[in-house]
Design a protein around this motif. Structure first.
Motif, PDB file in Angstrom:
ATOM      1  N   ALA A 196       3.893   7.838   4.503  1.00 15.44           N
ATOM      2  CA  ALA A 196       2.974   6.903   5.148  1.00 15.44           C
ATOM      3  C   ALA A 196       2.355   5.942   4.138  1.00 15.44           C
ATOM      4  CB  ALA A 196       1.884   7.677   5.881  1.00 15.44           C
ATOM      5  N   VAL A 197       1.893   6.465   3.015  1.00 16.07           N
ATOM      6  CA  VAL A 197       1.244   5.621   2.001  1.00 16.07           C
ATOM      7  C   VAL A 197       2.229   4.603   1.442  1.00 16.07           C
ATOM      8  CG1 VAL A 197       0.250   5.683  -0.314  1.00 16.07           C
ATOM      9  CG2 VAL A 197      -0.534   7.292   1.408  1.00 16.07           C
ATOM     10  N   ARG A 198       3.424   5.057   1.123  1.00 18.15           N
ATOM     11  CA  ARG A 198       4.422   4.141   0.530  1.00 18.15           C
ATOM     12  C   ARG A 198       4.847   3.051   1.512  1.00 18.15           C
ATOM     13  NH1 ARG A 198       7.745   7.705  -0.303  1.00 18.15           N
ATOM     14  NH2 ARG A 198       9.150   7.356   1.476  1.00 18.15           N
ATOM     15  N   GLU A 199       5.224   3.434   2.732  1.00 20.03           N
ATOM     16  CA  GLU A 199       5.722   2.457   3.708  1.00 20.03           C
ATOM     17  C   GLU A 199       4.618   1.528   4.196  1.00 20.03           C
ATOM     18  OE1 GLU A 199       8.800   2.020   4.453  1.00 20.03           O
ATOM     19  OE2 GLU A 199       9.535   3.696   3.267  1.00 20.03           O
ATOM     20  N   LEU A 200       3.423   2.056   4.362  1.00 15.46           N
ATOM     21  CA  LEU A 200       2.330   1.238   4.874  1.00 15.46           C
ATOM     22  C   LEU A 200       1.885   0.194   3.853  1.00 15.46           C
ATOM     23  CD1 LEU A 200       0.401   0.715   7.175  1.00 15.46           C
ATOM     24  CD2 LEU A 200      -1.106   2.490   6.277  1.00 15.46           C
TER      25      LEU A 200
END
Length: 758
Positions: A196-200
């Protein structure tokens, strides 16, 4: 084909956008003039009150003209303050809608006649009004298109620039769905949050994005405690460049923000916070200003992560190189991701709980399996020990029985032949038969006593007795064995004459000493020594048996008191015995509430120490020996036995007669009670069913002549609970079969003596 003829748009829009769309429909009506029709819910409501049930929407605008037909429907969603909107120019859909209106309008309604030409589907030609409609419609919609994923696009065509913007927004929606899919593919919380952190961060094109997680303890404390304690830390982070300072495991931010009023309260309410210029926003706080400068924070966007109604953490985006104006669509998007993360976190927590329960269950299964395995091994060991015990007992019992049967058969043969066997040889045979019989009886009694102890059928007969007398009696009992083995047997009495009396069960104490002395003699070599020491220590009787025997290995001492155990099979073959002696001794000691300890050195000897506390009793009276003898001499010594078994009656009769009692044997009969009343005996021995015993006892207590007659009952077995109940009915004592001569005489003497005292 007309570019809007197959156009249908469904989506969720804020109230403000829906109102702009309503204004667009009114604007089109003004352009078209009187040749067109514009209907809405306000106009139709007086004539059709249940609009939402008929038309499927509470609010609508319907434009009908020769150049353009367009329908706008909206249903208010109270929970999110938004509208579920449908926009269509499809002729078929509009015709169906107008047909529903026409059916529910009164025949006299002026609107009904004007709607009829538009009931059948038709295709208006492309014209300037349509172009104006397309342009205005997408000017309203495009800025808000990324706010929601609830979009269905069915071939709607517009002018080229707007169409390109629409394609970009649809691509963003697909990316959001892809991100959500990646989050939900795994139940591992670390994988979910890292993804989530990387893609967002990439999706929002921000410089840094991270997750700040609160500690559970921190969330449950009071507001004042929150300010003083560290509340959480950054757990996952993604940066556009490694040159940007990392916030991983940093906790200082929460200390700074804790001083801000309503801190965390707004996040608990689900509010999304967007700050375009943090320097200006937090200029009044030196703590925050220094923190923001240290970590290059110029703008930030924050969305809460609320799991099951509790604030779990924050999803935070930073701009580090330039300030940023956050769009409404970006705020809404970050909030959506926070909601999806909350669901994923909750699912991961449930999964972790299930795994923990699964592991716990598996561990319990392993432990239960091991316990069953241990029980099986113990059971097999016990069965092996019992098998060895039975094999040994067959030998132990066969030896004295062989002597008894063989020698008695020899005597019988000489008697039948009319021959006289020399007197000394007869005496020798009879002595051997007597000793073998005693040995056999001792083994049988040992087994029966152990069985009674195991089943709780052992009852202590507590009274005061002479320690000196008990010690000398048991020494006399084993003296023949010590002489036979040429072992020096010593008695060390450390008791003052005035303290010679002790309260316990004398027969059981004597039994304890016998087993310990017999065990010591058995494992002590010729010319060895066995010593019995007796002393009082405060309110305890201390018994110590010391030998100079073969000794016991330290690791095998715990096995001494196990049932059916001898420490080595070779010992059993050499020394014999049931293997129950010490097990029985330990249980007799514990029945008194006492303890038994062992100290031993290989080839030097062993010491067994027993401590028995003084036993309480209801009535204890010390009487001198001369008083006892006088009482026995002057008292009526008639004993009546009610017994149907001739062998038992003969044995008891011979014993009591030899002890100078007047013995009378009564067979069972209807007049047995009358006969006892006439005889007025000192004691009655009853070997009957319990109901018959109670009947006889009750009858004796009714008459003055026999009310003091003592009642002794013979039983095959009896539990402590049974004896407690029977004794309350007036029964004085009991004796367990098979009859032990010494014990029978002691019990009868005790009854006669007590009767004299009363």
């Amino acid at each position: 084909m007309n570019p809007v003829s197959k156009s249908i748009l469904r989506r969720t829009l804020p109230i403000s956008i829906f109102e702009k769309l309503c204004s667009l429909w009114r604007e089109l009506m003004e352009i078209e003039g009187s040749s067109a029709i514009l209907l809405n819910d306000s106009i139709i409501y007086p004539e059709i009150t249940d609009i939402s049930e008929i038309l499927g929407a509470k609010k609508f605008y319907l434009l009908l003209s020769s150049q353009l037909c367009a329908l706008l429907q909206g249903t208010l969603n109270d929970s999110s303050l938004s509208y579920q909107v449908i926009i269509t120019c499809d002729p078929q859909a509009i015709a169906e809608f107008t047909h529903k209106l026409e059916q529910h309008l009164d025949n006299s309604s002026p609107w009904r006649k004007r709607l009829i030409p538009y009931i059948e589907p038709h295709l208006p030609q492309s014209n300037p009004l349509e172009t104006h409609f397309n342009s205005r419609l997408w000017n309203i919609l495009v800025p808000e298109f990324s706010e929601t994923s609830d979009v269905m696009y069915e071939g709607l065509r517009t002018c080229e620039p707007v169409e390109e913007a629409l394609r970009q927004q649809v691509a963003q929606e697909r990316l959001l769905n892809q991100l959500i899919g990646q989050i939900h593919q795994s139940l591992e919380l670390s994988v979910i949050l890292e993804t989530a952190v990387r893609e967002l961060r990439s999706f929002l094109e921000v410089d840094r994005l991270f997750i700040y997680k609160f500690r559970e303890k921190y969330l449950s404390t009071s507001e004042s405690e929150k300010i003083q304690n560290l509340g959480g830390l950054v757990t996952y982070e993604s940066r556009v460049s490694q040159s940007i300072p990392s916030l991983l495991n940093v906790v200082a931010e929460d200390v700074c923000f804790a001083t801000i009023p309503e801190y965390q309260h707004k996040y608990r309410q689900g509010e999304i916070v967007a700050i375009e210029d943090v320097e200006r926003q937090y200029s009044a706080s030196l703590c925050l200003s220094q923190f923001l400068e240290k970590y290059w924070i110029l703008s930030k966007l924050i969305a809460p992560i609320i799991v099951e109604g509790e604030l779990w953490g924050l999803l935070i985006a930073h701009q580090c190189f330039k300030k940023r104006q956050w769009l409404e669509s970006e705020k809404a998007f970050l909030g959506q991701i926070g909601e999806h993360l909350a669901v994923a976190i909750y699912q991961a927590q449930l999964y972790a709980q299930v795994q923990e329960q699964k592991n716990t269950f598996e561990q319990r299964v392993i432990e239960s399996t091991q316990a069953l395995r241990d029980t099986l091994i113990a059971s097999q060991a016990a069965n092996h020990s019992k098998s060895e015990f039975l094999g040994n007992m067959s030998h132990e019992l066969r030896t004295p029985l062989t002597c008894i049967i063989g020698l008695s058969g020899t005597l019988l043969h000489w008697s039948q032949e009319g021959l006289n066997l020399p007197v000394d040889k007869q005496r020798k045979y009879l002595d051997t038969i007597q000793n073998s019989g005693k040995h056999l009886l001792d083994m049988i009694n040992e087994i029966l006593e152990y069985s009674n102890l195991q089943s709780g059928k052992y009852v202590l007969s507590v009274r005061y007795f002479s320690l000196t007398k008990v010690a000398k009696n048991v020494m006399q009992r084993v003296s023949d064995e010590s002489e036979h083995r040429r072992i020096n047997l010593e008695l060390d009495l450390q008791i003052e004459p005035q303290k010679d009396s002790f309260s316990a069960d004398p027969e059981r104490v004597q039994q304890i000493l016998y087993h310990l002395l017999n065990n010591a003699l058995k494992f002590t070599s010729k010319n060895g020594k066995v010593t019995l020491r007796v002393w009082l220590e405060k309110n305890q009787l201390c018994l110590e048996v010391e030998d100079t025997g073969i000794g016991i290995e330290e690791e095998k001492i715990p096995l001494l008191f196990e049932s059916f155990q001898q420490l080595e099979n070779s010992r059993r073959r050499v020394y014999g015995g049931t293997g129950l002696g010490l097990a029985l001794t330990k249980q007799l000691v514990e029945l008194h509430g006492g303890t038994i300890e062992v100290e031993s050195i290989i080839n030097k000897g062993s010491t067994f120490t027993v401590r028995i506390p003084s036993q309480p009793q209801n009535k204890a009276k010390l009487v001198s020996q001369s008083e006892k003898n006088q009482a026995l001499f002057t008292k009526n010594k008639t004993i009546v036995l009610v017994e149907s078994n001739e062998e038992i009656a003969t044995l008891i009769g011979e014993l009591l007669t030899a002890a100078n009692y007047h013995f009378i044997w009564l067979m069972d009969g209807t007049k047995v009670i009358k006969k006892i009343e006439l005889l007025e005996p000192s004691a009655v021995i009853l070997d009957k069913e319990l109901s018959k015993i109670i009947e006889i006892n009750d009858s004796l207590k009714q008459y003055p002549e026999t009310k003091d007659t003592k009642v002794l009952i013979l039983r095959n077995e009896i539990t402590s609970k049974e004896w407690t109940e029977i004794s309350k009915m007036g029964i004085d004592d009991y004796l367990i079969k098979p009859i032990q001569p010494n014990l029978l005489l002691k019990r009868v003497n005790a009854l006669i003596f007590n009767n004299n005292e009363s």
